[in-house]
Design a protein around this motif. Structure first.
Motif, short mmCIF file in Angstrom:
data_model
loop_
_atom_site.label_atom_id
_atom_site.label_comp_id
_atom_site.label_asym_id
_atom_site.label_seq_id
_atom_site.Cartn_x
_atom_site.Cartn_y
_atom_site.Cartn_z
N ALA A 38 0.86 -1.05 -0.33
CA ALA A 38 0.12 0.02 -0.04
C ALA A 38 0.57 1.49 -0.14
O ALA A 38 0.53 2.03 -0.84
CB ALA A 38 -0.59 -0.60 0.88
N ASP A 39 1.67 1.24 1.12
CA ASP A 39 3.26 2.27 0.32
C ASP A 39 3.98 2.52 -0.64
O ASP A 39 4.16 3.80 -1.10
CB ASP A 39 4.04 2.04 1.80
CG ASP A 39 3.08 2.19 3.42
OD1 ASP A 39 2.46 2.77 3.51
OD2 ASP A 39 4.08 1.61 3.96
N VAL A 47 3.72 10.17 -7.57
CA VAL A 47 4.54 10.23 -8.65
C VAL A 47 3.60 10.83 -9.96
O VAL A 47 4.33 12.14 -10.69
CB VAL A 47 5.66 9.88 -8.14
CG1 VAL A 47 6.84 10.08 -9.67
CG2 VAL A 47 6.53 9.89 -6.97
N SER A 48 2.84 9.38 -10.37
CA SER A 48 2.21 9.42 -11.81
C SER A 48 1.21 10.41 -11.81
O SER A 48 0.87 10.93 -12.74
CB SER A 48 1.76 7.96 -11.51
OG SER A 48 0.97 7.56 -10.52
N GLU A 49 0.30 10.78 -10.83
CA GLU A 49 -0.78 11.46 -10.81
C GLU A 49 -2.22 10.76 -11.95
O GLU A 49 -2.23 11.54 -11.90
CB GLU A 49 -0.60 12.69 -10.58
CG GLU A 49 -0.35 13.38 -9.55
CD GLU A 49 0.71 14.51 -9.67
OE1 GLU A 49 0.01 15.71 -11.11
OE2 GLU A 49 1.03 15.98 -9.16
N THR A 50 -2.19 9.84 -11.95
CA THR A 50 -3.11 8.63 -13.02
C THR A 50 -4.45 8.26 -12.20
O THR A 50 -3.76 8.14 -10.41
CB THR A 50 -2.82 8.14 -13.65
OG1 THR A 50 -2.05 7.39 -13.15
CG2 THR A 50 -1.16 8.70 -14.43
N PRO A 51 -5.59 7.92 -13.05
CA PRO A 51 -6.67 7.81 -11.85
C PRO A 51 -6.14 6.17 -11.33
O PRO A 51 -6.90 5.77 -10.68
CB PRO A 51 -7.30 8.14 -12.90
CG PRO A 51 -7.17 9.07 -13.54
CD PRO A 51 -5.74 9.06 -13.71
N LEU A 52 -5.45 5.61 -12.88
CA LEU A 52 -4.94 4.49 -12.39
C LEU A 52 -4.42 4.15 -11.00
O LEU A 52 -4.57 2.98 -10.26
CB LEU A 52 -4.22 3.46 -13.26
CG LEU A 52 -4.10 2.15 -13.94
CD1 LEU A 52 -5.28 0.82 -13.92
CD2 LEU A 52 -3.45 1.65 -14.49
N ALA A 53 -3.32 4.73 -10.88
CA ALA A 53 -2.62 4.16 -9.93
C ALA A 53 -3.20 4.87 -8.33
O ALA A 53 -2.93 4.53 -7.94
CB ALA A 53 -1.21 5.61 -9.87
N ASP A 54 -4.15 5.85 -8.78
CA ASP A 54 -4.43 6.01 -7.52
C ASP A 54 -6.15 4.67 -7.44
O ASP A 54 -6.43 4.27 -5.72
CB ASP A 54 -5.94 7.08 -7.81
CG ASP A 54 -5.08 8.45 -7.51
OD1 ASP A 54 -3.51 8.66 -7.17
OD2 ASP A 54 -5.39 9.79 -8.32
N HIS A 57 -3.59 2.19 -5.33
CA HIS A 57 -3.88 2.57 -3.82
C HIS A 57 -4.88 2.36 -2.99
O HIS A 57 -4.42 1.60 -2.08
CB HIS A 57 -3.23 4.02 -3.97
CG HIS A 57 -2.89 3.95 -2.54
ND1 HIS A 57 -2.43 3.43 -1.74
CD2 HIS A 57 -3.42 5.46 -2.07
CE1 HIS A 57 -2.15 4.75 -0.14
NE2 HIS A 57 -3.26 5.22 -0.54
N ASP A 58 -5.49 2.93 -3.57
CA ASP A 58 -6.83 2.24 -2.81
C ASP A 58 -6.98 1.20 -2.58
O ASP A 58 -7.48 0.39 -1.69
CB ASP A 58 -7.97 3.07 -3.78
CG ASP A 58 -8.62 4.44 -3.24
OD1 ASP A 58 -8.00 5.42 -2.41
OD2 ASP A 58 -9.05 4.99 -4.51
N GLU A 59 -6.89 0.15 -4.27
CA GLU A 59 -7.30 -1.53 -3.80
C GLU A 59 -6.06 -1.86 -2.44
O GLU A 59 -7.06 -2.35 -1.84
CB GLU A 59 -7.06 -1.89 -4.95
CG GLU A 59 -7.82 -3.57 -5.29
CD GLU A 59 -7.26 -4.13 -6.24
OE1 GLU A 59 -6.84 -5.42 -6.57
OE2 GLU A 59 -7.75 -3.86 -7.11
#
Length: 95
Positions: A38-39, A47-54, A57-59
């Motif tokens: 998670a970290d 760093v990437s600021e993309t919806p996919l990366a968010d 992380h949420d998952e």
């Protein structure tokens, strides 16, 4: 309650306590791995600021949170079993 019954119950509680402690050890290892994941995904999301990366992380954070809740549940079970064990030991000693 007869001494034999107290001893049987004490044996059963002790066995359950051993299993719960073993389960806690496994959960602790899994929680450490999930928290690390998670970290890592949090840093990638920053760093990437993309919806996919968010979403990743949420998952990952949801999995870590679920494992943390499992840990709390097992700790509660261990506490209850220790209390039951203490009560049975008190009954055994006072007989």
């Amino acid at each position: 309650m007869s001494r034999a019954l107290i001893e049987r119950r004490l044996t059963a509680v002790t066995d359950r306590l051993k299993r719960a402690r073993a389960e806690l050890a496994v959960i602790d290892e899994q929680l450490a791995a999930l928290a690390e994941a998670a970290d890592e995904t949090r840093v990638r999301a920053l760093v990437s600021e993309t919806p996919l990366a968010d979403r990743e992380h949420d998952e990952a954070q949801r999995h870590a949170d679920a494992m943390a809740r499992s840990r709390v549940s097992v700790l509660s079970t261990i506490s209850e079993l220790q209390q039951a064990q203490d009560e049975l030991l008190d009954r055994l000693v006072t007989r």
